[in-house]
Scaffold this motif. Structure first.
Motif, PDB file in Angstrom:
ATOM      1  N   PRO A 144       0.816  -1.222   0.000  1.00  0.00           N
ATOM      2  CA  PRO A 144       0.000   0.000   0.000  1.00  0.00           C
ATOM      3  C   PRO A 144       0.842   1.261   0.000  1.00  0.00           C
ATOM      4  N   TYR A 145       2.053   1.176   0.566  1.00  0.00           N
ATOM      5  CA  TYR A 145       2.920   2.350   0.673  1.00  0.00           C
ATOM      6  C   TYR A 145       3.370   2.852  -0.695  1.00  0.00           C
ATOM      7  N   ALA A 146       3.206   2.015  -1.736  1.00  0.00           N
ATOM      8  CA  ALA A 146       3.562   2.440  -3.092  1.00  0.00           C
ATOM      9  C   ALA A 146       2.580   3.463  -3.640  1.00  0.00           C
ATOM     10  N   SER A 147       1.399   3.562  -3.040  1.00  0.00           N
ATOM     11  CA  SER A 147       0.401   4.540  -3.472  1.00  0.00           C
ATOM     12  C   SER A 147       0.751   5.913  -2.913  1.00  0.00           C
ATOM     13  N   ASP A 148       0.690   6.935  -3.752  1.00  0.00           N
ATOM     14  CA  ASP A 148       1.022   8.282  -3.283  1.00  0.00           C
ATOM     15  C   ASP A 148       0.041   8.771  -2.228  1.00  0.00           C
ATOM     16  N   ILE A 149      -1.226   8.364  -2.323  1.00  0.00           N
ATOM     17  CA  ILE A 149      -2.221   8.798  -1.339  1.00  0.00           C
ATOM     18  C   ILE A 149      -1.947   8.150   0.014  1.00  0.00           C
ATOM     19  N   VAL A 150      -1.660   6.845  -0.003  1.00  0.00           N
ATOM     20  CA  VAL A 150      -1.338   6.136   1.235  1.00  0.00           C
ATOM     21  C   VAL A 150      -0.049   6.690   1.838  1.00  0.00           C
ATOM     22  N   ARG A 151       0.944   6.908   1.002  1.00  0.00           N
ATOM     23  CA  ARG A 151       2.220   7.415   1.505  1.00  0.00           C
ATOM     24  C   ARG A 151       2.051   8.795   2.137  1.00  0.00           C
ATOM     25  N   GLY A 152       1.231   9.639   1.505  1.00  0.00           N
ATOM     26  CA  GLY A 152       0.978  10.962   2.078  1.00  0.00           C
ATOM     27  C   GLY A 152       0.279  10.878   3.413  1.00  0.00           C
ATOM     28  N   ALA A 153      -0.688   9.954   3.542  1.00  0.00           N
ATOM     29  CA  ALA A 153      -1.416   9.795   4.800  1.00  0.00           C
ATOM     30  C   ALA A 153      -0.490   9.295   5.905  1.00  0.00           C
ATOM     31  N   ILE A 154       0.311   8.271   5.599  1.00  0.00           N
ATOM     32  CA  ILE A 154       1.230   7.718   6.601  1.00  0.00           C
ATOM     33  C   ILE A 154       2.295   8.748   6.971  1.00  0.00           C
ATOM     34  N   HIS A 155       2.762   9.502   5.983  1.00  0.00           N
ATOM     35  CA  HIS A 155       3.770  10.530   6.258  1.00  0.00           C
ATOM     36  C   HIS A 155       3.231  11.577   7.227  1.00  0.00           C
ATOM     37  N   ALA A 156       1.977  11.981   7.039  1.00  0.00           N
ATOM     38  CA  ALA A 156       1.381  12.990   7.924  1.00  0.00           C
ATOM     39  C   ALA A 156       1.345  12.489   9.364  1.00  0.00           C
ATOM     40  N   ILE A 157       1.061  11.196   9.542  1.00  0.00           N
ATOM     41  CA  ILE A 157       1.020  10.628  10.891  1.00  0.00           C
ATOM     42  C   ILE A 157       2.430  10.465  11.449  1.00  0.00           C
ATOM     43  N   ALA A 158       3.335   9.908  10.647  1.00  0.00           N
ATOM     44  CA  ALA A 158       4.684   9.599  11.128  1.00  0.00           C
ATOM     45  C   ALA A 158       5.472  10.855  11.465  1.00  0.00           C
ATOM     46  N   GLU A 201     -10.916   9.998  -0.006  1.00  0.00           N
ATOM     47  CA  GLU A 201     -11.425  10.108   1.360  1.00  0.00           C
ATOM     48  C   GLU A 201     -11.546   8.734   2.026  1.00  0.00           C
ATOM     49  N   LYS A 202     -11.793   7.699   1.236  1.00  0.00           N
ATOM     50  CA  LYS A 202     -11.845   6.346   1.793  1.00  0.00           C
ATOM     51  C   LYS A 202     -10.488   5.945   2.368  1.00  0.00           C
ATOM     52  N   VAL A 203      -9.419   6.346   1.696  1.00  0.00           N
ATOM     53  CA  VAL A 203      -8.077   6.046   2.210  1.00  0.00           C
ATOM     54  C   VAL A 203      -7.823   6.826   3.489  1.00  0.00           C
ATOM     55  N   TYR A 204      -8.183   8.104   3.503  1.00  0.00           N
ATOM     56  CA  TYR A 204      -7.957   8.918   4.697  1.00  0.00           C
ATOM     57  C   TYR A 204      -8.746   8.380   5.896  1.00  0.00           C
ATOM     58  N   LYS A 205      -9.968   7.928   5.651  1.00  0.00           N
ATOM     59  CA  LYS A 205     -10.759   7.358   6.739  1.00  0.00           C
ATOM     60  C   LYS A 205     -10.130   6.080   7.277  1.00  0.00           C
ATOM     61  N   TYR A 206      -9.496   5.325   6.397  1.00  0.00           N
ATOM     62  CA  TYR A 206      -8.832   4.092   6.828  1.00  0.00           C
ATOM     63  C   TYR A 206      -7.744   4.397   7.851  1.00  0.00           C
ATOM     64  N   PHE A 207      -7.080   5.561   7.680  1.00  0.00           N
ATOM     65  CA  PHE A 207      -6.024   5.961   8.599  1.00  0.00           C
ATOM     66  C   PHE A 207      -6.523   6.940   9.662  1.00  0.00           C
ATOM     67  N   ASN A 208      -7.819   7.159   9.695  1.00  0.00           N
ATOM     68  CA  ASN A 208      -8.447   7.988  10.732  1.00  0.00           C
ATOM     69  C   ASN A 208      -7.971   9.443  10.680  1.00  0.00           C
ATOM     70  N   ILE A 209      -7.742   9.948   9.475  1.00  0.00           N
ATOM     71  CA  ILE A 209      -7.348  11.346   9.309  1.00  0.00           C
ATOM     72  C   ILE A 209      -8.203  11.955   8.202  1.00  0.00           C
ATOM     73  N   ASN A 210      -7.926  13.196   7.850  1.00  0.00           N
ATOM     74  CA  ASN A 210      -8.606  13.825   6.724  1.00  0.00           C
ATOM     75  C   ASN A 210      -7.595  14.590   5.880  1.00  0.00           C
ATOM     76  N   LYS A 211      -8.053  15.114   4.775  1.00  0.00           N
ATOM     77  CA  LYS A 211      -7.145  15.746   3.814  1.00  0.00           C
ATOM     78  C   LYS A 211      -6.459  16.964   4.402  1.00  0.00           C
ATOM     79  N   LYS A 212      -7.116  17.658   5.316  1.00  0.00           N
ATOM     80  CA  LYS A 212      -6.519  18.859   5.909  1.00  0.00           C
ATOM     81  C   LYS A 212      -5.279  18.507   6.725  1.00  0.00           C
ATOM     82  N   ILE A 213      -5.276  17.342   7.346  1.00  0.00           N
ATOM     83  CA  ILE A 213      -4.095  16.906   8.086  1.00  0.00           C
ATOM     84  C   ILE A 213      -2.953  16.621   7.120  1.00  0.00           C
ATOM     85  N   SER A 232      -3.347  22.021   6.464  1.00  0.00           N
ATOM     86  CA  SER A 232      -4.225  23.190   6.405  1.00  0.00           C
ATOM     87  C   SER A 232      -5.283  23.136   7.502  1.00  0.00           C
ATOM     88  N   TYR A 233      -4.971  22.446   8.585  1.00  0.00           N
ATOM     89  CA  TYR A 233      -5.923  22.226   9.664  1.00  0.00           C
ATOM     90  C   TYR A 233      -6.027  23.439  10.583  1.00  0.00           C
TER      91      TYR A 233
END
Length: 428
Positions: free
Chosen positions: A43-57, A272-284, A288-289
């Motif tokens: 999943p980390y190969a996806s730019d959307i997933v990588r962006g979500a995980i990066h925001a958390i990490a 948004e389905k990917v962001y919900k999977y990681f319990n975050i949103n696009k603003k995070i 821009s939160y």
């Protein structure tokens, strides 16, 4: 600290320290096989997933490890060797930020993260190493639980389970491992299909498509020859003008190309389905939160990670006796660094007079440097110790040494007047 351990490098890629003759596969109560395989599709190969995980990490990596001791309702900051390792350089290859970033990234990419605790010959902890393996297996030997790692290059590492910090996510069916990210794969496949569709639509719209109709009868080989000549002359990338020329023997009829692409609203819903999977949103993800959105993200994502890290590090690094004396490793964050200036000013104005913040702590909230003498606490005279509050209440008596305050003042003044009592009454 814990018992003496061999160094990491004496184990890495060397003979497995599990007695082969006594080795048995660890038995789960739910009959699950005690082997975890990293899911085939990354999943980390996806730019959307990588962006979500990066925001958390990147935000979890800002957590500050501390060695504290809780004693008699007091919290003492111990500091020491372990804290220096975790706050500066957990191992010779990683800074503290890189270490936490990698651990959290592995946790969210694989839903399992292992950190090897490297003990020196004298039992002193020398470092912490994240372990990124493709297969993880639990085995028992002589009533001791071991972890066997197999890496992508075929090399292996095995050590006692107690030598590892083990973090889990989606901890449900297995007794020891977090679940895989298989549930997210359909969404990622949909994103991949959408991206490919957009790329193909762009490519197809850039080409000239049509039919050439000749007014005279031509042989098949002549038709192919004329077609190939037309393609070579007018459909080559060098023909950037986009103009084709034909004589009266042929007529070109364009075939309209109308590729269908997913619209922005539909694409946003998939993301948004990917962001919900990681319990975050696009603003995070896009930073821009608002202040409230950051607090919600901290409490729902970062704080659970901090609690998980604190509990696991405390249990694995300290003996039962050391834990009994209140030793803990905690991971904390300065949540106020994301607060608005209005919130910061209001908080300092309201709680600093209570003696809760020192001058330097107040300055830190506003990202100001420390000053000399700034570790002192200031407190308004409008507050009083709760145990002595009755002595300052107008109209109430409080006994001291068997006599009331009024009686004591009578003895001191000799005329029964209140004397200095009233002048000692503080504001309430």
């Amino acid at each position: 600290m814990k018992k003496e351990k061999r160094s990491l490098w004496s184990r890495l890629f060397g003979p497995e320290p599990v007695p082969k003759k006594d080795e048995t596969q660890f038995q789960f109560m739910n009959n699950f096989v005690p082997v975890f395989h990293v899911f085939g599709e990354d999943p980390y190969a996806s730019d959307i997933v990588r962006g979500a995980i990066h925001a958390i990490a990147q935000n979890a990596a800002k957590l500050k490890p501390k060695h504290i001791r809780r004693a008699d309702r007091d919290i003492q900051h111990v500091g020491g060797h372990i804290e220096r390792l975790l706050t500066l350089r957990p191992n010779q290859f990683m800074s503290a930020y890189d270490f936490l970033y990698k651990v959290v990234t592995q946790l969210y990419s694989n839903n399992n993260a292992f950190v090897y605790i490297n003990y020196g010959a004298d039992g002193r902890i020398e470092g912490f190493y994240p372990v990124d393996a493709s297969t993880i297996e639990l085995v028992e030997a002589g009533s001791v639980l071991y972890v066997k790692f197999t890496f992508a290059n075929g090399k292996k590492l095995a050590a006692e389970y107690e030598d590892f910090i083990h973090l889990r996510r989606f901890f449900s069916k297995s007794d020891m491992f977090g679940e895989s990210n298989e549930a997210m794969i359909p969404t990622l496949q949909l994103i991949t299909t959408t991206d490919e569709g957009i790329a193909n639509a762009v490519k197809s719209s850039a080409f000239l498509r049509g039919l050439i109709q000749y007014t005279a009868m031509l042989k098949d080989e002549d038709l192919k020859k004329n077609r190939d000549r037309f393609v070579a002359d007018y459909m080559d990338v060098s023909n950037n003008g986009g103009i084709a020329a034909l004589d009266s023997k042929a007529e070109y009829k364009e075939l309209k190309n109308d590729p269908k692409m997913i619209d922005a609203e539909q694409m946003s819903a998939i993301e948004e389905k990917v962001y919900k999977y990681f319990n975050i949103n696009k603003k995070i993800v896009t930073s821009s939160y608002t202040e409230d959105e950051w607090n919600a993200f901290y409490e729902s994502v970062i704080e659970p990670i901090a609690i998980q890290l604190s509990l696991e590090f405390t249990y694995k690094l300290f003996t039962e006796r050391e834990q009994g004396f209140g030793n803990e490793i905690i991971f904390e964050a300065n949540r106020l660094q994301y607060a608005s200036n209005t919130t910061k000013i209001s908080m300092v104005r309201d709680i600093m007079p209570l003696g809760i913040l020192s001058k330097n702590e107040a300055r830190e909230i506003f990202n100001l440097s420390s000053i000399e003498g700034g570790d002192e606490f200031v407190q308004t005279l409008n507050v009083v110790n709760a145990a002595k509050a009755d002595q300052y209440q107008v109209g109430e008596e409080s006994t001291k040494g068997g006599e009331t305050i009024d009686e004591k003042e009578d003895d001191e003044t000799g005329d029964g007047s209140q004397g200095d009592v009233e002048s000692n009454v503080g504001s309430t």
